[in-house]
Scaffold this motif. Structure first.
Motif, PDB file in Angstrom:
ATOM      1  N   UNK A   1       0.828  -1.197   0.000  1.00 41.13           N
ATOM      2  CA  UNK A   1       0.000   0.000   0.000  1.00 41.13           C
ATOM      3  C   UNK A   1       0.875   1.265   0.000  1.00 41.13           C
ATOM      4  N   UNK A   2       1.917   1.250   0.809  1.00 46.84           N
ATOM      5  CA  UNK A   2       2.810   2.416   0.851  1.00 46.84           C
ATOM      6  C   UNK A   2       3.407   2.678  -0.520  1.00 46.84           C
ATOM      7  N   UNK A   3       3.820   1.597  -1.222  1.00 46.87           N
ATOM      8  CA  UNK A   3       4.465   1.816  -2.516  1.00 46.87           C
ATOM      9  C   UNK A   3       3.465   2.418  -3.504  1.00 46.87           C
ATOM     10  N   UNK A   4       2.213   1.975  -3.416  1.00 45.27           N
ATOM     11  CA  UNK A   4       1.199   2.548  -4.324  1.00 45.27           C
ATOM     12  C   UNK A   4       0.978   4.037  -4.034  1.00 45.27           C
ATOM     13  N   UNK A   5       0.858   4.369  -2.762  1.00 48.64           N
ATOM     14  CA  UNK A   5       0.601   5.773  -2.422  1.00 48.64           C
ATOM     15  C   UNK A   5       1.775   6.661  -2.837  1.00 48.64           C
ATOM     16  N   UNK A   6       2.996   6.176  -2.585  1.00 44.14           N
ATOM     17  CA  UNK A   6       4.160   7.013  -2.887  1.00 44.14           C
ATOM     18  C   UNK A   6       4.337   7.187  -4.397  1.00 44.14           C
ATOM     19  N   UNK A   7       4.121   6.095  -5.141  1.00 45.27           N
ATOM     20  CA  UNK A   7       4.195   6.198  -6.606  1.00 45.27           C
ATOM     21  C   UNK A   7       3.132   7.154  -7.138  1.00 45.27           C
ATOM     22  N   UNK A   8       1.943   7.027  -6.565  1.00 50.71           N
ATOM     23  CA  UNK A   8       0.845   7.868  -6.994  1.00 50.71           C
ATOM     24  C   UNK A   8       1.191   9.342  -6.739  1.00 50.71           C
ATOM     25  N   UNK A   9       1.754   9.613  -5.583  1.00 45.73           N
ATOM     26  CA  UNK A   9       2.131  10.980  -5.217  1.00 45.73           C
ATOM     27  C   UNK A   9       3.256  11.497  -6.122  1.00 45.73           C
TER      28      UNK A   9
ATOM     29  N   UNK B   1       1.634  11.691  -9.893  1.00 46.87           N
ATOM     30  CA  UNK B   1       0.378  12.405 -10.133  1.00 46.87           C
ATOM     31  C   UNK B   1      -0.715  11.500 -10.676  1.00 46.87           C
ATOM     32  N   UNK B   2      -0.426  10.201 -10.799  1.00 46.25           N
ATOM     33  CA  UNK B   2      -1.457   9.260 -11.263  1.00 46.25           C
ATOM     34  C   UNK B   2      -2.200   8.709 -10.041  1.00 46.25           C
ATOM     35  N   UNK B   3      -3.482   8.379 -10.220  1.00 55.20           N
ATOM     36  CA  UNK B   3      -4.201   7.764  -9.108  1.00 55.20           C
ATOM     37  C   UNK B   3      -3.689   6.341  -8.929  1.00 55.20           C
ATOM     38  N   UNK B   4      -4.019   5.715  -7.794  1.00 57.56           N
ATOM     39  CA  UNK B   4      -3.529   4.356  -7.559  1.00 57.56           C
ATOM     40  C   UNK B   4      -4.042   3.394  -8.624  1.00 57.56           C
ATOM     41  N   UNK B   5      -5.269   3.607  -9.082  1.00 56.54           N
ATOM     42  CA  UNK B   5      -5.819   2.745 -10.131  1.00 56.54           C
ATOM     43  C   UNK B   5      -5.070   2.982 -11.449  1.00 56.54           C
ATOM     44  N   UNK B   6      -4.819   4.257 -11.748  1.00 58.27           N
ATOM     45  CA  UNK B   6      -4.133   4.580 -13.012  1.00 58.27           C
ATOM     46  C   UNK B   6      -2.736   3.954 -13.086  1.00 58.27           C
ATOM     47  N   UNK B   7      -2.106   3.785 -11.919  1.00 53.75           N
ATOM     48  CA  UNK B   7      -0.771   3.171 -11.926  1.00 53.75           C
ATOM     49  C   UNK B   7      -0.823   1.823 -12.629  1.00 53.75           C
TER      50      UNK B   7
ATOM     51  N   UNK C   1       3.761  -0.035 -17.831  1.00 56.92           N
ATOM     52  CA  UNK C   1       4.996   0.006 -18.628  1.00 56.92           C
ATOM     53  C   UNK C   1       5.519   1.410 -18.864  1.00 56.92           C
ATOM     54  N   UNK C   2       4.826   2.386 -18.328  1.00 56.85           N
ATOM     55  CA  UNK C   2       5.235   3.782 -18.558  1.00 56.85           C
ATOM     56  C   UNK C   2       6.546   4.047 -17.792  1.00 56.85           C
ATOM     57  N   UNK C   3       7.522   4.624 -18.474  1.00 62.95           N
ATOM     58  CA  UNK C   3       8.760   4.934 -17.750  1.00 62.95           C
ATOM     59  C   UNK C   3       8.600   6.175 -16.874  1.00 62.95           C
ATOM     60  N   UNK C   4       9.272   6.172 -15.748  1.00 66.28           N
ATOM     61  CA  UNK C   4       9.239   7.368 -14.893  1.00 66.28           C
ATOM     62  C   UNK C   4      10.202   8.408 -15.459  1.00 66.28           C
ATOM     63  N   UNK C   5       9.831   9.678 -15.360  1.00 64.97           N
ATOM     64  CA  UNK C   5      10.765  10.727 -15.769  1.00 64.97           C
ATOM     65  C   UNK C   5      11.846  10.835 -14.688  1.00 64.97           C
ATOM     66  N   UNK C   6      12.929  11.537 -15.029  1.00 62.31           N
ATOM     67  CA  UNK C   6      14.002  11.710 -14.034  1.00 62.31           C
ATOM     68  C   UNK C   6      13.472  12.398 -12.781  1.00 62.31           C
ATOM     69  N   UNK C   7      12.632  13.415 -12.999  1.00 62.14           N
ATOM     70  CA  UNK C   7      12.077  14.165 -11.861  1.00 62.14           C
ATOM     71  C   UNK C   7      11.237  13.258 -10.969  1.00 62.14           C
ATOM     72  N   UNK C   8      10.415  12.421 -11.609  1.00 64.56           N
ATOM     73  CA  UNK C   8       9.560  11.512 -10.829  1.00 64.56           C
ATOM     74  C   UNK C   8      10.410  10.520 -10.030  1.00 64.56           C
TER      75      UNK C   8
ATOM     76  N   UNK D   1       2.058  12.105   6.260  1.00 68.59           N
ATOM     77  CA  UNK D   1       2.882  13.321   6.242  1.00 68.59           C
ATOM     78  C   UNK D   1       3.585  13.471   4.894  1.00 68.59           C
ATOM     79  N   UNK D   2       3.867  12.340   4.252  1.00 66.68           N
ATOM     80  CA  UNK D   2       4.563  12.398   2.961  1.00 66.68           C
ATOM     81  C   UNK D   2       3.583  12.768   1.843  1.00 66.68           C
ATOM     82  N   UNK D   3       2.403  12.140   1.858  1.00 66.16           N
ATOM     83  CA  UNK D   3       1.438  12.466   0.795  1.00 66.16           C
ATOM     84  C   UNK D   3       0.734  13.788   1.104  1.00 66.16           C
ATOM     85  N   UNK D   4       0.734  14.170   2.387  1.00 68.52           N
ATOM     86  CA  UNK D   4       0.171  15.473   2.766  1.00 68.52           C
ATOM     87  C   UNK D   4      -1.341  15.493   2.893  1.00 68.52           C
ATOM     88  N   UNK D   5      -1.959  14.318   2.844  1.00 72.61           N
ATOM     89  CA  UNK D   5      -3.415  14.341   3.012  1.00 72.61           C
ATOM     90  C   UNK D   5      -3.933  13.012   3.539  1.00 72.61           C
TER      91      UNK D   5
END
Ligand code: GLN
Length: 348
Positions: free
Chosen positions: A28-36, A39-45, A50-57, A76-80
């Protein structure tokens, strides 16, 4: 390290890393952090495996994962955090809202006269309405102008043509006055105002970080016209002219008995403010003055609802009786532990 790091690879890596770090729910933590981070929702992940992460992400994710790996609460990390029907912003220095406090809010709402049915129904069409005008329609309530059709049976589409507010609010309906003491993030104040459109809430907190966060939350939910956040201990900052006219005093004060505080999970002890947790030797250091203030602040027949430590409810009920409350009820939380004291002020 792979040059192209897909969402799937990032999820797997994050989950494995957090598992080794002792995270109780690494998936669950990995889903929330990836989503944060993306900017994709947990379902969208899952639709973009196969989408590559950008360097910033990638950089953002690494920073989040390292914080979580050192035990920082996810919220505290996701802020909500989701709380009842709303989403509340949280930040370090202010207590993270918990499910037991949702039970406290239920009890508080149950103690108030129900809002007119039409308005109550509108309050739960929240998402569509918030998207259309930036705030829940319920927030118009008594304080605003858009109260439609109170007591009438017309379809909601008729509402814009409704008569002026003065004519549709029955004479006897008045704004209900609520005090939320030790408001923290403002989750209680915001939920009450959001779910009951005829309330006006005075929220207080001794910590300035909490006061500004609660204001931010009220603002973000479009409720700041009915929620006033004041800085001060318990009822200290509440205007004296309002004392005696509250319908409800509700509070989640610091209540963990000092001896129990030594055993709370490290994640809580290391990251959440002890000011919001420490209830003194018997857990009732804040409750006693709160009960005394509430006995004065409530109107006859008004209700005090307080969240407390499971070991303190009987003693708190006795203290509430000493403070002058007529009837007290102990309510359990969702795990079956005694958690909320509801005390009613006599009408005599
Ligand atoms: N329920 C919180 C916890 O157990 C305590 C909150 C409080 O003291 N008000 O961590």
């Amino acid at each position: 390290m792979n040059d192209t790091w897909t969402i799937q690879a990032a999820l797997d890596w994050t989950q494995g890393y957090l598992e080794r770090k002792g995270d109780e729910n690494p998936r669950l933590s990995s889903q929330w952090l990836l989503s944060e981070a993306t900017g994709l929702s947990r379902i969208e992940l899952y639709a973009h495996f196969d989408k590559p992460l950008s360097m910033g992400e990638r950089d953002t994710l690494r920073a989040y994962v390292s914080r979580r790996g050192s035990g920082e609460p996810l919220q505290y990390i996701t802020g909500e955090v989701g709380f009842r029907h709303i989403s509340v912003k949280v930040k370090p220095g202010v207590l993270i809202p918990r499910p037991e406090t949702e039970v406290l809010v239920s009890e508080g709402l149950a103690a108030l006269p129900a809002p007119p049915k039409r308005i109550a129904a509108d309050a739960f069409e929240s998402d569509a309405l918030r998207e259309s005008d930036g705030r829940p329609d319920a927030a118009h309530g008594l304080a605003g102008s858009g109260l439609h059709g109170g007591g009438q049976d017309g379809a909601p589409e008729d509402a814009p043509e409704a008569q002026p507010v003065d004519e549709v609010i029955p004479e006897e309906r008045r704004e209900l006055l609520v005090a939320d003491l030790c408001t923290g993030s403002g989750c209680i104040a915001c939920s009450i105002a959001y779910e009951h459109p005829e309330t006006r809430v005075i929220a207080t907190d001794i910590a300035s970080e909490a006061v500004s966060l609660a204001r931010e939350n009220a603002e973000a939910l479009g409720l700041s016209d009915r929620i006033e956040v004041l800085e001060g201990s318990l009822g200290e900052a509440v205007p004296s002219g309002l004392v005696g006219s509250f319908d409800l005093v509700i509070s989640n004060p610091p209540y963990i008995p000092t001896a129990v505080l030594a055993e709370i999970p490290k994640e809580v002890a290391d990251f959440e403010p002890s000011l919001a947790l420490d209830g003194g030797d018997d857990g009732l250091d804040l409750f006693r003055p709160l009960a005394l203030w509430s006995a004065r602040a409530l109107r006859p027949g008004g209700t005090l609802a307080v969240e407390l430590h499971e070991t303190c409810l009987d003693e708190a009920a006795a203290a509430a009786k000493d403070a002058g409350f007529a009837v007290t009820t102990i309510v359990e939380d969702l795990t079956g532990r005694p958690r909320v004291l509801v005390a009613r002020k006599g009408c005599g």
